[in-house]
Scaffold this active site. Structure first.
Site, PDB file in Angstrom:
ATOM      1  N   GLY A   1     101.901  11.900 -55.078  1.00 55.11           N
ATOM      2  CA  GLY A   1     102.807  13.051 -55.110  1.00 55.11           C
ATOM      3  C   GLY A   1     104.227  12.621 -54.796  1.00 55.11           C
TER       4      GLY A   1
ATOM      5  N   ARG B   1      99.389   9.464 -61.161  1.00 54.18           N
ATOM      6  CA  ARG B   1      98.091   9.237 -60.539  1.00 54.18           C
ATOM      7  C   ARG B   1      97.353   8.322 -61.515  1.00 54.18           C
ATOM      8  NH1 ARG B   1      99.093  14.428 -57.668  1.00 54.18           N
ATOM      9  NH2 ARG B   1      99.208  13.576 -55.577  1.00 54.18           N
TER      10      ARG B   1
ATOM     11  N   ASP C   1      98.695   9.037 -48.573  1.00 50.54           N
ATOM     12  CA  ASP C   1      97.419   8.491 -48.167  1.00 50.54           C
ATOM     13  C   ASP C   1      96.719   7.702 -49.293  1.00 50.54           C
ATOM     14  OD1 ASP C   1      95.449   8.764 -45.983  1.00 50.54           O
ATOM     15  OD2 ASP C   1      94.244   9.615 -47.608  1.00 50.54           O
TER      16      ASP C   1
ATOM     17  N   THR D   1     105.519  11.329 -48.349  1.00 41.20           N
ATOM     18  CA  THR D   1     104.742  12.538 -48.649  1.00 41.20           C
ATOM     19  C   THR D   1     105.325  13.712 -47.877  1.00 41.20           C
ATOM     20  OG1 THR D   1     102.644  13.678 -48.252  1.00 41.20           O
ATOM     21  CG2 THR D   1     103.039  11.741 -46.916  1.00 41.20           C
TER      22      THR D   1
ATOM     23  N   ASP E   1     103.675  16.096 -46.850  1.00 41.18           N
ATOM     24  CA  ASP E   1     102.626  16.658 -45.980  1.00 41.18           C
ATOM     25  C   ASP E   1     102.687  16.184 -44.529  1.00 41.18           C
ATOM     26  OD1 ASP E   1     101.740  17.772 -48.341  1.00 41.18           O
ATOM     27  OD2 ASP E   1     100.231  16.222 -48.701  1.00 41.18           O
TER      28      ASP E   1
ATOM     29  N   ASP F   1     101.130  13.782 -43.197  1.00 43.27           N
ATOM     30  CA  ASP F   1      99.759  13.607 -42.701  1.00 43.27           C
ATOM     31  C   ASP F   1      99.354  12.143 -42.527  1.00 43.27           C
ATOM     32  OD1 ASP F   1      99.782  13.035 -45.388  1.00 43.27           O
ATOM     33  OD2 ASP F   1      97.948  14.122 -45.865  1.00 43.27           O
TER      34      ASP F   1
ATOM     35  N   ARG G   1      97.933  19.647 -47.973  1.00 42.63           N
ATOM     36  CA  ARG G   1      96.709  18.922 -48.275  1.00 42.63           C
ATOM     37  C   ARG G   1      95.865  18.659 -47.014  1.00 42.63           C
ATOM     38  NH1 ARG G   1      96.475  13.561 -51.902  1.00 42.63           N
ATOM     39  NH2 ARG G   1      97.258  12.660 -49.997  1.00 42.63           N
TER      40      ARG G   1
HETATM   41  P1  ADP Z   1      99.147  10.161 -52.553  1.00 49.01           P
HETATM   42  O1  ADP Z   1      99.590   8.746 -52.494  1.00 49.01           O
HETATM   43  O2  ADP Z   1     100.285  11.122 -52.621  1.00 49.01           O
HETATM   44  O3  ADP Z   1      98.131  10.490 -51.487  1.00 49.01           O
HETATM   45  P2  ADP Z   1      96.983  10.101 -54.554  1.00 49.01           P
HETATM   46  O4  ADP Z   1      95.902  10.433 -53.597  1.00 49.01           O
HETATM   47  O5  ADP Z   1      96.958  10.760 -55.877  1.00 49.01           O
HETATM   48  O6  ADP Z   1      98.436  10.406 -53.977  1.00 49.01           O
HETATM   49  O7  ADP Z   1      96.967   8.525 -54.777  1.00 49.01           O
HETATM   50  C1  ADP Z   1      97.907   7.905 -55.616  1.00 49.01           C
HETATM   51  C2  ADP Z   1      97.281   6.769 -56.364  1.00 49.01           C
HETATM   52  O8  ADP Z   1      96.808   5.778 -55.453  1.00 49.01           O
HETATM   53  C3  ADP Z   1      96.053   7.134 -57.189  1.00 49.01           C
HETATM   54  O9  ADP Z   1      96.361   7.713 -58.426  1.00 49.01           O
HETATM   55  C4  ADP Z   1      95.412   5.756 -57.368  1.00 49.01           C
HETATM   56  O10 ADP Z   1      96.072   5.032 -58.378  1.00 49.01           O
HETATM   57  C5  ADP Z   1      95.700   5.099 -56.016  1.00 49.01           C
HETATM   58  N1  ADP Z   1      94.519   5.248 -55.144  1.00 49.01           N
HETATM   59  C6  ADP Z   1      94.158   6.314 -54.393  1.00 49.01           C
HETATM   60  N2  ADP Z   1      92.986   6.113 -53.775  1.00 49.01           N
HETATM   61  C7  ADP Z   1      92.575   4.863 -54.140  1.00 49.01           C
HETATM   62  C8  ADP Z   1      91.434   4.056 -53.865  1.00 49.01           C
HETATM   63  N3  ADP Z   1      90.448   4.492 -53.066  1.00 49.01           N
HETATM   64  N4  ADP Z   1      91.356   2.834 -54.437  1.00 49.01           N
HETATM   65  C9  ADP Z   1      92.344   2.387 -55.234  1.00 49.01           C
HETATM   66  N5  ADP Z   1      93.433   3.096 -55.551  1.00 49.01           N
HETATM   67  C10 ADP Z   1      93.573   4.316 -55.023  1.00 49.01           C
END
Ligand code: ADP
Length: 326
Positions: A14, A75, A106, A129, A131, A133, A175
């Protein structure tokens, strides 16, 4: 002293206001320290597809005040697979990038941690982020701006709310974290906040109504954190319609408004400090850490701690909100 020659930088997940200020600071600090910089577009997706550009100091001119991220974000499901991460590693080798700075939440830091371990590749993360968090840092990049946006929106809703006899449930992002809802409520003078952190402990809606919501006022504003646990503003409003049918209820979901806008002074300053600290960390041979700020001091937080631990909400604030809303 580290011997990194070229660092890559990306924003992922995000978007959050202040990410551009962080990109600017990382880029300039790396160049100042004699490194080359490559901007990687669309988060981990750009690492896989090779959408990468050499960054000079001019590439980050005039962006400190802009919301969003000039590097775009995405993503990327492929990065969750070993094959995807292998491709990403090949791109880094081809581009001769020998360390990575990732800015995101996260999920981004989880991906960074897995990748860093799998390929023994140096990665430093910045908490980006709205959030707030992430454990190990008092604040995240984008949180303060989002909080200010919420405050301004609630101020406007209050004008109309007070002209009628209504309860407004305003849903804010987070979130599964209640930082925006609780501090947004305090900043905007809302009557209450419904947050996921205490949803399991008590029925916040009935507690709020029993405490005398609306006893001394015509209109009330309640901030609800988006979350399955709280049910969101719609869920809470449905309950009120059923259980307290004499209340006139309205719902506003602030949604993506909260992500936009020019970053606040605090977010710009924080992002700049953290961006410079990311390069300092690499120069000190730190790896697999998130840059945090605790009590105004820069700290290095191992990815494992930042991701795994739950950041607790300051419960005193709930009481302060209650006292100040009678
Ligand atoms: P944020 O970073 O805002 O929490 P996301 O949860 O969408 O956003 O995570 C962003 C990107 O990080 C995902 O689209 C993916 O490419 C990568 N990612 C998230 N979780 C994992 C994971 N368990 N293993 C590998 N890459 C991950």
């Amino acid at each position: 002293m580290s011997t990194f020659k070229c660092i890559g930088i990306l924003t992922s997940g995000g978007d959050a206001p202040g990410m551009n200020a962080a990109i600017r600071a990382v880029t300039r600090s790396a160049i100042y320290n004699g490194m080359k910089v490559k901007g990687i577009y669309r988060g981990y997706k750009g690492l896989i597809t090779g959408e990468i550009e050499d960054f000079k100091t001019q590439n980050v001119s005039n962006i400190i005040q802009r919301g969003g991220t000039i590097l775009k974000t995405a993503r990327c499901l492929e990065f969750k697979t070993q094959e995807g991460r292998k491709q990403a590693h090949e791109t880094l080798q081809k581009e001769e990038i020998d360390a990575l700075v990732t800015i995101g939440g996260d999920g981004t830091l989880t991906g960074a941690r897995i990748f860093a371990q799998e390929f023994n590749f140096p990665v430093v993360g910045l908490p980006g982020t709205i959030d707030n968090d992430l454990f190990g840092t008092d604040v995240t990049i984008g949180y303060d701006t989002a909080l200010n946006t919420i405050m301004e929106c609630v101020d406007k809703i209050r004008d109309t709310a007070s002209s009628h006899d209504r309860i407004f449930f305003i849903e804010v992002m987070g979130r599964d974290a209640g930082f925006l809802a609780l501090n947004g409520a305090l900043a905007s003078g809302a009557e209450a906040a419904i947050i996921p952190e205490i949803s399991k402990e008590k029925d916040q809606l009935s507690d709020m109504i029993e405490f005398g919501l609306r006893s001394s006022k015509n209109s009330s504003i309640v901030l609800v954190a988006e979350s399955e646990v709280t049910g969101g503003a719609m869920g809470v409003a449905e309950r009120v319609k059923k259980e307290y049918p004499n209340f006139d209820v309205r719902v506003t979901i602030l949604g993506h408004l909260q992500r936009g806008g020019s970053p606040s002074a605090q977010d710009r300053i924080m992002a700049t400090r953290m961006g410079v600290a990311a390069i300092d960390a690499l120069l000190e041979d730190q790896r697999n850490v998130m840059i945090g700020i605790q009590n105004e001091q820069i700290v290095y937080v191992p990815f494992s701690k930042a991701i795994r631990n739950e950041k607790s909400i300051n419960r005193d604030l709930l009481n302060i909100l209650r006292i100040s809303s009678i």
